[in-house]
Design a protein around this motif. Structure first.
Motif, PDB file in Angstrom:
ATOM      1  N   LEU A  91     -15.111 -26.578  24.726  1.00  0.00           N
ATOM      2  CA  LEU A  91     -15.525 -26.902  23.355  1.00  0.00           C
ATOM      3  C   LEU A  91     -15.266 -28.374  23.049  1.00  0.00           C
ATOM      4  CD1 LEU A  91     -14.191 -23.774  21.397  1.00  0.00           C
ATOM      5  CD2 LEU A  91     -16.536 -24.215  22.144  1.00  0.00           C
ATOM      6  N   THR A  92     -14.108 -28.864  23.472  1.00  0.00           N
ATOM      7  CA  THR A  92     -13.783 -30.271  23.245  1.00  0.00           C
ATOM      8  C   THR A  92     -14.763 -31.178  23.984  1.00  0.00           C
ATOM      9  OG1 THR A  92     -11.436 -29.704  22.997  1.00  0.00           O
ATOM     10  CG2 THR A  92     -11.967 -32.008  23.435  1.00  0.00           C
ATOM     11  N   ASP A  93     -15.118 -30.801  25.200  1.00  0.00           N
ATOM     12  CA  ASP A  93     -16.087 -31.581  25.975  1.00  0.00           C
ATOM     13  C   ASP A  93     -17.455 -31.611  25.296  1.00  0.00           C
ATOM     14  OD1 ASP A  93     -14.177 -32.109  27.871  1.00  0.00           O
ATOM     15  OD2 ASP A  93     -14.871 -30.584  29.292  1.00  0.00           O
ATOM     16  N   GLN A  94     -17.760 -30.571  24.516  1.00  0.00           N
ATOM     17  CA  GLN A  94     -19.042 -30.516  23.813  1.00  0.00           C
ATOM     18  C   GLN A  94     -18.978 -31.170  22.430  1.00  0.00           C
ATOM     19  OE1 GLN A  94     -21.431 -26.697  24.395  1.00  0.00           O
ATOM     20  NE2 GLN A  94     -19.438 -26.018  25.187  1.00  0.00           N
ATOM     21  N   GLY A  95     -17.884 -31.840  22.142  1.00  0.00           N
ATOM     22  CA  GLY A  95     -17.796 -32.636  20.921  1.00  0.00           C
ATOM     23  C   GLY A  95     -17.102 -31.985  19.750  1.00  0.00           C
ATOM     24  N   VAL A  96     -16.483 -30.826  19.952  1.00  0.00           N
ATOM     25  CA  VAL A  96     -15.801 -30.153  18.852  1.00  0.00           C
ATOM     26  C   VAL A  96     -14.541 -30.927  18.471  1.00  0.00           C
ATOM     27  CG1 VAL A  96     -14.516 -28.081  18.210  1.00  0.00           C
ATOM     28  CG2 VAL A  96     -16.710 -27.886  19.396  1.00  0.00           C
ATOM     29  N   LYS A  97     -14.388 -31.156  17.169  1.00  0.00           N
ATOM     30  CA  LYS A  97     -13.213 -31.825  16.630  1.00  0.00           C
ATOM     31  C   LYS A  97     -12.340 -30.810  15.901  1.00  0.00           C
ATOM     32  CE  LYS A  97     -14.908 -35.843  17.853  1.00  0.00           C
ATOM     33  NZ  LYS A  97     -14.350 -36.558  19.030  1.00  0.00           N
ATOM     34  N   PRO A  98     -11.026 -31.003  15.909  1.00  0.00           N
ATOM     35  CA  PRO A  98     -10.136 -30.054  15.221  1.00  0.00           C
ATOM     36  C   PRO A  98     -10.343 -30.047  13.713  1.00  0.00           C
ATOM     37  CG  PRO A  98      -8.918 -31.408  16.790  1.00  0.00           C
ATOM     38  CD  PRO A  98     -10.274 -32.023  16.648  1.00  0.00           C
ATOM     39  N   HIS A  99      -9.859 -28.969  13.087  1.00  0.00           N
ATOM     40  CA  HIS A  99      -9.779 -28.826  11.634  1.00  0.00           C
ATOM     41  C   HIS A  99     -11.156 -28.775  10.966  1.00  0.00           C
ATOM     42  CE1 HIS A  99      -5.583 -29.655  12.345  1.00  0.00           C
ATOM     43  NE2 HIS A  99      -5.857 -30.862  12.786  1.00  0.00           N
ATOM     44  N   GLN A 100     -12.106 -28.101  11.609  1.00  0.00           N
ATOM     45  CA  GLN A 100     -13.424 -27.910  11.010  1.00  0.00           C
ATOM     46  C   GLN A 100     -13.788 -26.428  11.016  1.00  0.00           C
ATOM     47  OE1 GLN A 100     -15.830 -30.531  13.526  1.00  0.00           O
ATOM     48  NE2 GLN A 100     -16.036 -31.922  11.794  1.00  0.00           N
ATOM     49  N   VAL A 101     -14.520 -26.034  10.002  1.00  0.00           N
ATOM     50  CA  VAL A 101     -15.064 -24.672   9.979  1.00  0.00           C
ATOM     51  C   VAL A 101     -16.238 -24.610  10.944  1.00  0.00           C
ATOM     52  CG1 VAL A 101     -16.261 -22.952   8.563  1.00  0.00           C
ATOM     53  CG2 VAL A 101     -14.334 -24.241   7.620  1.00  0.00           C
ATOM     54  N   CYS A 102     -16.344 -23.511  11.687  1.00  0.00           N
ATOM     55  CA  CYS A 102     -17.484 -23.313  12.571  1.00  0.00           C
ATOM     56  C   CYS A 102     -18.084 -21.940  12.268  1.00  0.00           C
ATOM     57  CB  CYS A 102     -17.064 -23.398  14.035  1.00  0.00           C
ATOM     58  SG  CYS A 102     -15.950 -22.079  14.565  1.00  0.00           S
ATOM     59  N   SER A 103     -19.096 -21.563  13.005  1.00  0.00           N
ATOM     60  CA  SER A 103     -19.633 -20.201  12.919  1.00  0.00           C
ATOM     61  C   SER A 103     -19.594 -19.593  14.307  1.00  0.00           C
ATOM     62  CB  SER A 103     -21.061 -20.198  12.368  1.00  0.00           C
ATOM     63  OG  SER A 103     -21.968 -20.775  13.299  1.00  0.00           O
ATOM     64  N   LEU A 104     -19.470 -18.264  14.361  1.00  0.00           N
ATOM     65  CA  LEU A 104     -19.412 -17.555  15.632  1.00  0.00           C
ATOM     66  C   LEU A 104     -20.230 -16.284  15.522  1.00  0.00           C
ATOM     67  CD1 LEU A 104     -18.232 -17.080  18.500  1.00  0.00           C
ATOM     68  CD2 LEU A 104     -16.281 -15.958  17.379  1.00  0.00           C
ATOM     69  N   VAL A 105     -21.234 -16.143  16.392  1.00  0.00           N
ATOM     70  CA  VAL A 105     -22.027 -14.916  16.442  1.00  0.00           C
ATOM     71  C   VAL A 105     -21.244 -13.882  17.235  1.00  0.00           C
ATOM     72  CG1 VAL A 105     -24.215 -13.875  17.144  1.00  0.00           C
ATOM     73  CG2 VAL A 105     -24.164 -16.247  16.320  1.00  0.00           C
ATOM     74  N   LEU A 106     -20.923 -12.771  16.600  1.00  0.00           N
ATOM     75  CA  LEU A 106     -20.091 -11.744  17.225  1.00  0.00           C
ATOM     76  C   LEU A 106     -20.892 -10.928  18.225  1.00  0.00           C
ATOM     77  CD1 LEU A 106     -18.159 -10.521  14.078  1.00  0.00           C
ATOM     78  CD2 LEU A 106     -17.320 -12.016  15.902  1.00  0.00           C
ATOM     79  N   LYS A 107     -20.276 -10.696  19.396  1.00  0.00           N
ATOM     80  CA  LYS A 107     -20.907  -9.904  20.454  1.00  0.00           C
ATOM     81  C   LYS A 107     -19.833  -9.136  21.198  1.00  0.00           C
ATOM     82  CE  LYS A 107     -24.619 -13.257  21.328  1.00  0.00           C
ATOM     83  NZ  LYS A 107     -25.187 -14.217  22.321  1.00  0.00           N
ATOM     84  N   ASP A 108     -20.225  -8.035  21.807  1.00  0.00           N
ATOM     85  CA  ASP A 108     -19.325  -7.305  22.699  1.00  0.00           C
ATOM     86  C   ASP A 108     -19.285  -8.045  24.032  1.00  0.00           C
ATOM     87  OD1 ASP A 108     -18.548  -5.028  21.077  1.00  0.00           O
ATOM     88  OD2 ASP A 108     -20.654  -4.469  21.164  1.00  0.00           O
ATOM     89  N   HIS A 109     -18.308  -8.900  24.174  1.00  0.00           N
ATOM     90  CA  HIS A 109     -18.276  -9.837  25.294  1.00  0.00           C
ATOM     91  C   HIS A 109     -16.820 -10.125  25.659  1.00  0.00           C
ATOM     92  CE1 HIS A 109     -18.983 -13.458  27.659  1.00  0.00           C
ATOM     93  NE2 HIS A 109     -20.282 -13.275  27.568  1.00  0.00           N
ATOM     94  N   PRO A 110     -16.484 -10.208  26.944  1.00  0.00           N
ATOM     95  CA  PRO A 110     -15.105 -10.531  27.329  1.00  0.00           C
ATOM     96  C   PRO A 110     -14.601 -11.860  26.801  1.00  0.00           C
ATOM     97  CG  PRO A 110     -16.302  -9.638  29.205  1.00  0.00           C
ATOM     98  CD  PRO A 110     -17.324  -9.862  28.119  1.00  0.00           C
ATOM     99  N   ASP A 111     -15.498 -12.777  26.477  1.00  0.00           N
ATOM    100  CA  ASP A 111     -15.061 -14.081  25.974  1.00  0.00           C
ATOM    101  C   ASP A 111     -14.823 -14.099  24.468  1.00  0.00           C
ATOM    102  OD1 ASP A 111     -14.754 -15.593  28.229  1.00  0.00           O
ATOM    103  OD2 ASP A 111     -16.739 -16.519  28.161  1.00  0.00           O
TER     104      ASP A 111
END
Length: 315
Positions: free
Chosen positions: A49-69
């Motif tokens: 995530l950090t390599d893809q440019g994510v910075k700390p202390h921000q709200v994000c969105s997550l699509v929920l799935k039945d997934h090991p990750d």
């Protein structure tokens, strides 16, 4: 602060080889993740995530799935203090757009579907920074009794302490600790996470992801429960109806799990039929998103079953 993250890391240190999540649902059936596995994978995802440019202390969105990750991704986001807005993959475009417009996440996270083991993908969403609420675990949207979806900010402290208190009820009702929790519903929101994976972490119990309970899978419901040594299960009323109508009889020689229901009204007739047919109590739990899911539970009556008309607090 960050009690839920700390709980996972403590379990990874103290009980690294014990299973945390067992996947018995396709396409991931046979995958077993230990407490150490969850935290190691969380570190890999955090780096990606950090390599893809994510910075700390921000709200994000997550699509929920039945997934090991799924759980490792939550842990990675918590390490970055980037609480996700939880999106149901089966919401329509209008609902999803409305939630995103209200919550203004800085970026969106999508779990890999290709079976390649690739880390979650990140896509920018809001043009500016989106400061995260303090100590937030995730943000869920619920319609409650109003019909208008509203945001609920779950914090580490409230969710951990609330679950710790609620978890005293199953211990009281079944007379011992919970070791293996079944999840038979699809991953759709904060309630499914909290009643299974949050409870699992707080209790140090294994979550077994069983095949989604449908008309076609209901017949073998009790056989799966027995095969996986389940000692706690939660079914919303619609799934209780499926089990009542389509499940084969339960083996009375095998100890039944603690059976809980909630999240919608349950008719006394449906509850009575379940208890009569399967010979085990069905406790009708009551709670709110704001109370970290279930907070009140039924009790065992003189006949050994759960009454339909009264409830007692979790403590």
């Amino acid at each position: 602060m960050r009690e839920l993250l700390g709980r996972h890391e403590d379990l990874a240190s103290a009980r690294p080889d014990e299973p945390a999540v067992v996947h018995a649902r396709e396409p991931h059936a046979g995958t077993v993740q230990t407490w150490a596995d969850l935290c190691v994978r969380a570190g890999e995802i955090q780096e990606a995530l950090t390599d893809q440019g994510v910075k700390p202390h921000q709200v994000c969105s997550l699509v929920l799935k039945d997934h090991p990750d799924l759980v490792p991704t939550l842990l990675a986001l918590w390490r970055l203090d980037c609480p996700p807005v939880l999106l149901d993959a089966k919401w329509g475009a209008r609902m999803t757009s409305s939630v995103l417009a209200h919550s203004t996440p800085a970026f969106g996270v999508t779990l890999d579907d290709g079976g390649t083991g690739a880390p979650p993908a990140v896509a920018p969403l809001a043009p500016g920074p989106s400061d995260a609420p303090s100590d937030a675990v995730f943000i869920g949207y619920t319609s409650g009794s109003t019909g208008d979806p509203k945001a609920i900010v779950f914090t580490h402290e409230r969710l951990y302490e609330g679950t710790l208190g609620n978890a005293s009820a199953p211990k009281r009702l079944r007379g011992g600790p919970v070791r293996r929790i079944a999840r038979s519903m699809r991953m759709s929101g904060s309630g499914v996470i909290n009643l299974h994976h949050t409870w699992g972490a707080v209790l140090g119990a294994t979550v077994v992801v069983l095949p989604e309970l449908t008309v076609s899978t209901a017949r073998d419901y009790w056989a799966r429960i027995e095969a996986h040594g389940i000692d706690q299960t939660f079914l919303v009323p619609q799934l209780v109806e499926l089990v009542n109508r389509f499940a084969a009889d339960r083996d009375p020689g095998v100890d039944a799990p603690l059976c809980l229901t909630g999240s919608a009204p349950l008719s006394p007739r449906t509850q009575a039929r379940f208890q009569r047919r399967f010979g085990t109590p069905l406790y009708n739990a009551y709670g709110l998103s704001e109370t970290s899911s279930a907070a009140f539970f039924g009790h065992r009556g003189p006949d050994g079953l759960a009454p339909t008309a009264s409830a007692s607090p979790s403590g």
